[in-house]
Design a protein around this motif. Structure first.
Motif, PDB file in Angstrom:
ATOM      1  N   ARG A  79       0.855  -1.199   0.000  1.00  0.00           N
ATOM      2  CA  ARG A  79       0.000   0.000   0.000  1.00  0.00           C
ATOM      3  C   ARG A  79       0.887   1.244   0.000  1.00  0.00           C
ATOM      4  O   ARG A  79       1.326   1.670   1.068  1.00  0.00           O
ATOM      5  CB  ARG A  79      -0.915  -0.008   1.235  1.00  0.00           C
ATOM      6  N   PRO A  80       1.221   1.779  -1.179  1.00  0.00           N
ATOM      7  CA  PRO A  80       0.755   1.418  -2.514  1.00  0.00           C
ATOM      8  C   PRO A  80       1.636   0.340  -3.154  1.00  0.00           C
ATOM      9  O   PRO A  80       2.723   0.044  -2.677  1.00  0.00           O
ATOM     10  CB  PRO A  80       0.897   2.733  -3.293  1.00  0.00           C
ATOM     11  N   ASP A  81       1.124  -0.193  -4.262  1.00  0.00           N
ATOM     12  CA  ASP A  81       1.926  -1.068  -5.096  1.00  0.00           C
ATOM     13  C   ASP A  81       3.139  -0.275  -5.584  1.00  0.00           C
ATOM     14  O   ASP A  81       3.006   0.876  -5.991  1.00  0.00           O
ATOM     15  CB  ASP A  81       1.068  -1.510  -6.290  1.00  0.00           C
ATOM     16  N   GLY A 129       2.989  -4.855   5.185  1.00  0.00           N
ATOM     17  CA  GLY A 129       1.749  -4.210   5.578  1.00  0.00           C
ATOM     18  C   GLY A 129       1.829  -2.754   5.968  1.00  0.00           C
ATOM     19  O   GLY A 129       0.834  -2.183   6.413  1.00  0.00           O
ATOM     20  N   ALA A 130       2.988  -2.111   5.813  1.00  0.00           N
ATOM     21  CA  ALA A 130       3.102  -0.696   6.180  1.00  0.00           C
ATOM     22  C   ALA A 130       2.346   0.170   5.174  1.00  0.00           C
ATOM     23  O   ALA A 130       2.635   0.146   3.981  1.00  0.00           O
ATOM     24  CB  ALA A 130       4.566  -0.274   6.234  1.00  0.00           C
ATOM     25  N   GLU A 131       1.386   0.937   5.659  1.00  0.00           N
ATOM     26  CA  GLU A 131       0.612   1.811   4.771  1.00  0.00           C
ATOM     27  C   GLU A 131       1.433   3.038   4.407  1.00  0.00           C
ATOM     28  O   GLU A 131       2.113   3.619   5.251  1.00  0.00           O
ATOM     29  CB  GLU A 131      -0.689   2.224   5.448  1.00  0.00           C
ATOM     30  N   ASN A 132       1.375   3.410   3.123  1.00  0.00           N
ATOM     31  CA  ASN A 132       2.126   4.558   2.626  1.00  0.00           C
ATOM     32  C   ASN A 132       3.614   4.437   2.974  1.00  0.00           C
ATOM     33  O   ASN A 132       4.238   5.370   3.488  1.00  0.00           O
ATOM     34  CB  ASN A 132       1.543   5.863   3.173  1.00  0.00           C
ATOM     35  N   TRP A 133       4.161   3.268   2.656  1.00  0.00           N
ATOM     36  CA  TRP A 133       5.566   2.971   2.959  1.00  0.00           C
ATOM     37  C   TRP A 133       6.536   3.944   2.293  1.00  0.00           C
ATOM     38  O   TRP A 133       7.672   4.093   2.737  1.00  0.00           O
ATOM     39  CB  TRP A 133       5.899   1.547   2.512  1.00  0.00           C
ATOM     40  N   HIS A 138       9.363   6.255   6.772  1.00  0.00           N
ATOM     41  CA  HIS A 138       9.396   4.791   6.663  1.00  0.00           C
ATOM     42  C   HIS A 138      10.721   4.297   6.084  1.00  0.00           C
ATOM     43  O   HIS A 138      11.403   3.452   6.675  1.00  0.00           O
ATOM     44  CB  HIS A 138       8.238   4.291   5.801  1.00  0.00           C
TER      45      HIS A 138
END
Length: 214
Positions: A79-81, A129-133, A138
């Motif tokens: 997240r995101p690809d 699973g980190a959102e907006n990695w 991050h």
């Protein structure tokens, strides 16, 4: 000290599922595993997925989740690809800011001999699973955990992106010269071991060549 090369894509779930175990092998055994980042097939061959069997995607999704469960590796959809793609048409966008940035960062880390550690840490963000990695701190945190100065890496990516891309292209050519084309592939003593399910076999071959504990 034995040496090996790990060909790796930040967009490949199987690369992620392999890299932590290869990192552990390198940390516990007398083998230096150098990361060799490559761009994913979606960049190199945009029509690859359209040419696959219709069952390919469903099976791959099933398999990568069960591998993560069996191995106890955190796993979730990115997240995101890392690849910008139209979901409806499967068209790959011409501009690819996420994958180009992280792959160049990986190559900059590899220049410093810390590519394996960075790939494991960044891969865990992307596929764990980190959102907006790609935002905030991050990736800076991943670099720090890998023993790297993120500001230095970012500056190098900005100033030396073309040279980094040339090195990444050379990694792909070296992979093909070694006898394979996909990732993850570990090349040891001229022999390619493709897939996250060949780690034990690669270690077995290393042991035949005198692999010892650190």
């Amino acid at each position: 000290m034995l040496t090996a090369d790990l060909y790796f894509s930040f967009r490949s779930p199987y690369s992620y599922l392999a890299v932590g175990r290869y990192r552990q092998l390198a940390e516990t055994s007398a083998v230096d595993i150098a990361l060799r980042p490559v761009y994913p097939l979606a960049i190199r061959q945009p029509d690859f997925f359209e040419r696959n069997h219709p069952n390919w995607l469903r099976y791959t999704m099933l398999d990568m989740f069960r591998v993560s469960q069996m191995e106890g590796i955190p796993f979730g959809p990115p997240r995101p690809d890392p690849i910008v793609q139209d979901v409806a048409t499967r068209t790959i966008a011409a501009d690819q800011p996420y994958i180009r940035r992280v792959t160049r960062l990986g190559q900059a880390a590899a220049r410093r001999g810390r590519g394996l550690a960075f790939a494991a840490e960044a891969g865990r963000l992307i596929w764990g699973g980190a959102e907006n990695w790609h935002e905030g701190d991050h990736l800076a945190g991943a670099a720090e955990r890998a023993g790297l100065d993120f500001a230095e890496l970012e500056a190098e990516v900005a100033a030396d992106g073309e040279a980094l891309d040339e090195e990444i292209a050379a990694n792909q050519q070296a992979l093909e010269d070694a006898g394979h084309w996909g990732v993850p592939t570990l090349v040891f003593d001229g022999e390619p071991f493709f897939g996250q399910d060949r780690i034990a076999m690669a270690k077995w071959r290393m042991e035949q060549k005198g692999l010892s504990k650190r």
